[in-house]
Write a protein that holds these residues in place. Structure first.
Motif, mmCIF file in Angstrom:
data_model
loop_
_atom_site.group_PDB
_atom_site.id
_atom_site.type_symbol
_atom_site.label_atom_id
_atom_site.label_comp_id
_atom_site.label_asym_id
_atom_site.label_seq_id
_atom_site.Cartn_x
_atom_site.Cartn_y
_atom_site.Cartn_z
ATOM 1 N N ALA A 150 0.839 -1.214 0.000
ATOM 2 C CA ALA A 150 0.000 0.000 0.000
ATOM 3 C C ALA A 150 0.871 1.260 0.000
ATOM 4 O O ALA A 150 0.598 2.212 -0.748
ATOM 5 C CB ALA A 150 -0.931 -0.001 1.206
ATOM 6 N N GLU A 151 1.916 1.262 0.826
ATOM 7 C CA GLU A 151 2.815 2.420 0.863
ATOM 8 C C GLU A 151 3.528 2.595 -0.478
ATOM 9 O O GLU A 151 3.647 3.704 -0.999
ATOM 10 C CB GLU A 151 3.857 2.261 1.970
ATOM 11 C CG GLU A 151 3.297 2.331 3.367
ATOM 12 C CD GLU A 151 4.311 1.935 4.421
ATOM 13 O OE1 GLU A 151 4.361 2.611 5.457
ATOM 14 O OE2 GLU A 151 5.052 0.944 4.216
ATOM 15 N N THR A 152 3.985 1.479 -1.025
ATOM 16 C CA THR A 152 4.696 1.510 -2.304
ATOM 17 C C THR A 152 3.761 1.941 -3.425
ATOM 18 O O THR A 152 4.153 2.677 -4.327
ATOM 19 C CB THR A 152 5.321 0.135 -2.603
ATOM 20 O OG1 THR A 152 6.187 -0.221 -1.520
ATOM 21 C CG2 THR A 152 6.121 0.143 -3.885
ATOM 22 N N ALA A 153 2.520 1.505 -3.359
ATOM 23 C CA ALA A 153 1.537 1.875 -4.384
ATOM 24 C C ALA A 153 1.367 3.392 -4.457
ATOM 25 O O ALA A 153 1.247 3.955 -5.553
ATOM 26 C CB ALA A 153 0.197 1.207 -4.080
ATOM 27 N N LYS A 154 1.378 4.050 -3.316
ATOM 28 C CA LYS A 154 1.270 5.514 -3.303
ATOM 29 C C LYS A 154 2.483 6.155 -3.969
ATOM 30 O O LYS A 154 2.354 7.149 -4.675
ATOM 31 C CB LYS A 154 1.135 6.027 -1.870
ATOM 32 C CG LYS A 154 -0.196 5.695 -1.244
ATOM 33 C CD LYS A 154 -0.256 6.160 0.197
ATOM 34 C CE LYS A 154 -1.545 5.700 0.852
ATOM 35 N NZ LYS A 154 -1.577 6.001 2.276
ATOM 36 N N ILE A 155 3.652 5.586 -3.739
ATOM 37 C CA ILE A 155 4.884 6.142 -4.297
ATOM 38 C C ILE A 155 4.898 6.038 -5.819
ATOM 39 O O ILE A 155 5.247 6.991 -6.510
ATOM 40 C CB ILE A 155 6.124 5.428 -3.697
ATOM 41 C CG1 ILE A 155 6.231 5.744 -2.206
ATOM 42 C CG2 ILE A 155 7.402 5.824 -4.432
ATOM 43 C CD1 ILE A 155 7.240 4.897 -1.454
ATOM 44 N N ARG A 157 2.257 5.310 -7.729
ATOM 45 C CA ARG A 157 0.943 5.672 -8.272
ATOM 46 C C ARG A 157 0.277 4.508 -9.020
ATOM 47 O O ARG A 157 -0.202 4.653 -10.146
ATOM 48 C CB ARG A 157 1.063 6.898 -9.172
ATOM 49 C CG ARG A 157 1.500 8.129 -8.409
ATOM 50 C CD ARG A 157 1.553 9.350 -9.300
ATOM 51 N NE ARG A 157 1.937 10.512 -8.528
ATOM 52 C CZ ARG A 157 3.110 11.113 -8.629
ATOM 53 N NH1 ARG A 157 4.008 10.661 -9.481
ATOM 54 N NH2 ARG A 157 3.391 12.159 -7.891
ATOM 55 N N SER A 159 -2.109 0.668 -8.009
ATOM 56 C CA SER A 159 -2.889 0.046 -6.941
ATOM 57 C C SER A 159 -1.999 -0.958 -6.193
ATOM 58 O O SER A 159 -1.026 -1.474 -6.759
ATOM 59 C CB SER A 159 -4.098 -0.683 -7.526
ATOM 60 O OG SER A 159 -3.672 -1.834 -8.229
#
Length: 185
Positions: A150-155, A157, A159
């Motif tokens: 989830a954290e990596t997904a934000k980085i 961009r 899912s």
């Protein structure tokens, strides 16, 4: 992971905040490179000191680092700092433990094992970089920095499901690349 251009823009806006962002983005990566080389010889404090030296160099030379070469520059400086730290630690008489119980079971036992492990590490890092973005960032964030999907997904961009799928595919490619390079896993 924040892009090099975003880091350069942040440094242009505020050198202090930009350098803080640069440190936050790369400190775990630099620490991993240094700790790999000095473990068994030095302490975590020695590694942290070397990390500080790396970033002092990067901050001092930042304006001279060619666009698009920041991560390569950081990797090279980190490798050199690790080598220098090993030399410094090897020269200290206290770097040779008197206590046979001070043995680190995770450390290679022979020079040949150390050399093979070092070669594997260098090939692995090169292959991770060869994956290309966003896979390189995904592998680094999840495997080296311990971030969640989830954290990596934000980085990156994407899912969290896409991050997990890309990680699975990247691991398969890395296994194949290491196998092709002659390493058995």
């Amino acid at each position: 992971m924040i892009s090099e251009q975003e880091l350069r823009d942040a440094v242009r806006r505020s050198r202090n905040q930009g350098f803080r962002a640069l440190f936050d983005a790369y400190s775990g990566y630099v620490y991993a490179i240094i700790w790999y080389r000095i473990r068994g010889l030095g302490t975590h404090e020695d590694a942290e000191e070397a990390v500080s030296d790396v970033f002092a160099n990067v901050f001092r030379m930042f304006d001279r680092i060619e666009e698009g070469k920041l991560q390569s520059y950081i990797r090279i400086v980190a490798k050199h700092a690790a080598i220098d730290t090993c030399r410094r630690l090897s020269a200290r008489p206290e770097s040779i433990p008197d206590d046979p119980d001070a043995f680190d079971p995770a450390a290679p036992e022979t020079v040949e094992q150390e050399s093979a492990f070092r070669e594997l590490w260098e090939v692995l890092i090169d292959e991770i970089h060869a994956l290309g973005e966003p896979d390189t960032t995904i592998v680094m964030q999840l495997c080296f920095y311990g971030r969640s999907a989830a954290e990596t997904a934000k980085i990156v961009r994407l899912s969290p499901a896409a991050v997990r799928m890309r990680l699975t595919r990247a691991r398969k490619r890395l296994r194949k690349a290491l196998s092709d390079a002659g390493f058995t896993l």
